[in-house]
Design an enzyme around this catalytic site. Sequence first.
Site, PDB file in Angstrom:
ATOM      1  N   ARG A   1     -82.669  26.353  57.179  1.00 11.31           N
ATOM      2  CA  ARG A   1     -81.364  25.660  57.121  1.00 11.31           C
ATOM      3  C   ARG A   1     -81.385  24.537  56.088  1.00 11.31           C
ATOM      4  NH1 ARG A   1     -79.278  20.997  59.866  1.00 11.31           N
ATOM      5  NH2 ARG A   1     -76.992  21.024  59.852  1.00 11.31           N
TER       6      ARG A   1
ATOM      7  N   SER B   1     -71.710  12.198  58.847  1.00 13.59           N
ATOM      8  CA  SER B   1     -72.611  13.319  59.137  1.00 13.59           C
ATOM      9  C   SER B   1     -71.889  14.649  59.040  1.00 13.59           C
ATOM     10  CB  SER B   1     -73.192  13.172  60.535  1.00 13.59           C
ATOM     11  OG  SER B   1     -73.935  14.330  60.877  1.00 13.59           O
TER      12      SER B   1
ATOM     13  N   GLY C   1     -77.120   3.318  63.269  1.00 19.51           N
ATOM     14  CA  GLY C   1     -76.552   4.203  64.280  1.00 19.51           C
ATOM     15  C   GLY C   1     -77.601   5.155  64.808  1.00 19.51           C
TER      16      GLY C   1
ATOM     17  N   LYS D   1     -68.730  10.413  64.884  1.00 18.77           N
ATOM     18  CA  LYS D   1     -68.667  10.362  63.414  1.00 18.77           C
ATOM     19  C   LYS D   1     -67.232  10.630  62.935  1.00 18.77           C
ATOM     20  CE  LYS D   1     -72.964   9.409  62.254  1.00 18.77           C
ATOM     21  NZ  LYS D   1     -73.297   8.132  61.591  1.00 18.77           N
TER      22      LYS D   1
ATOM     23  N   SER E   1     -79.250  16.941  55.639  1.00 16.72           N
ATOM     24  CA  SER E   1     -80.597  16.731  56.188  1.00 16.72           C
ATOM     25  C   SER E   1     -81.384  15.866  55.213  1.00 16.72           C
ATOM     26  CB  SER E   1     -81.296  18.071  56.396  1.00 16.72           C
ATOM     27  OG  SER E   1     -80.507  18.912  57.224  1.00 16.72           O
TER      28      SER E   1
ATOM     29  N   TYR F   1     -72.123  13.024  69.330  1.00 21.23           N
ATOM     30  CA  TYR F   1     -72.521  12.369  68.066  1.00 21.23           C
ATOM     31  C   TYR F   1     -71.493  12.707  66.976  1.00 21.23           C
ATOM     32  CZ  TYR F   1     -75.408  11.847  63.794  1.00 21.23           C
ATOM     33  OH  TYR F   1     -75.898  11.527  62.551  1.00 21.23           O
TER      34      TYR F   1
HETATM   35  C1  15L Z   1     -77.684  14.337  61.248  1.00 23.27           C
HETATM   36  O1  15L Z   1     -76.597  13.788  61.127  1.00 23.27           O
HETATM   37  C2  15L Z   1     -78.732  13.776  62.131  1.00 23.27           C
HETATM   38  O2  15L Z   1     -78.679  12.370  62.208  1.00 23.27           O
HETATM   39  C3  15L Z   1     -80.106  14.223  61.728  1.00 23.27           C
HETATM   40  O3  15L Z   1     -80.959  13.938  62.827  1.00 23.27           O
HETATM   41  C4  15L Z   1     -80.179  15.706  61.352  1.00 23.27           C
HETATM   42  O4  15L Z   1     -80.040  16.489  62.475  1.00 23.27           O
HETATM   43  C5  15L Z   1     -79.133  16.053  60.332  1.00 23.27           C
HETATM   44  O5  15L Z   1     -77.851  15.578  60.711  1.00 23.27           O
HETATM   45  C6  15L Z   1     -79.040  17.550  60.037  1.00 23.27           C
HETATM   46  O6  15L Z   1     -77.983  18.150  60.249  1.00 23.27           O
HETATM   47  O7  15L Z   1     -80.047  18.120  59.592  1.00 23.27           O
END
Ligand code: 15L
Length: 274
Positions: free
Chosen positions: A180, A113, A75, A146, A171, A142
């Site tokens: 973060r 995510s 994805g 999800k 992350s 995005y």
């Molecule tokens: C995610 O879902 C992303 O795919 C990745 O690129 C990061 O941004 C990650 O989350 C995050 O929150 O650090």
Amino acid sequence: MRVLLTGAAGSIGRVLTVGLTDRGHEVVGLDLVPQPDGVDGGWHTADCTDPDAVADVFAAEFAESSLDAVVHMAGHPDEASLPDSLASHVVTTAALLDAMVEHGVTRFVYGGSNHAVGHTPRSGLPDGLLPVDTRPRPDTFYGVAKVAAEAVMSLYADRHGLDTVSCRIGSFRAEPQTVRNLATWLSHDDCVRMVDAALTTPAPGFAVVYGISRNTRAWWDLAPGRALGYDPLDDAEDWADRIEAGPDDDAENARVGGPFALDGIVRPALDRSS
Ligand code: 15L
């Protein structure tokens, strides 16, 4: 278990291929690109947005052997238009679940995510931790995709009795890189531990776990993951004195989605031709 791993050429996929194999699973890779040098095991080059291509992969596997589970990590990992996001995350999930039902494969582990709930403000969280049963609150298209992928997983758990586990990854990095990340980091080894637990925990039905390490500064509740057998061992705090403060730290810490929840990423849902 014999596992079909989508996104096997990606950063998470490569770590999982080695880690799950070390834990005794047999991994068959699936990706848009041919098998990279140095990646071992069976391989299919196919597009998971194409249900016929997915059906062909399953037919080929079941002609020779069988599959016990699918780990879906393919994805686009960033913000995109709504249709592109839905294709990348929802259509792929549905195509794989349909093929699983057809062939009697009952375990699905998903690379979800934190952005499914990324617009949730951090202030006022109970004990400072976001529960898994909080309302969906995506921070991007995005994140919307999800959420919708999890909804399809829930439907297939209820309708077909599948076990479907969404690992809402924070992350994924070799090391935390930002302030973060001290809360949201998922180490490579803990990612393997999490997916192994999601594959092997008995009868989870539909379940959601937060995919982070046992970070001292965690924002997300690890208890549901621990209940499924996910026992993370790494802590981003070990890197804390090497991470410099950044200009966006306060803004990124205000909502659980961090940079995705900032105004700068706002875009129209649909790309127009003119
Ligand atoms: C995610 O879902 C992303 O795919 C990745 O690129 C990061 O941004 C990650 O989350 C995050 O929150 O650090």
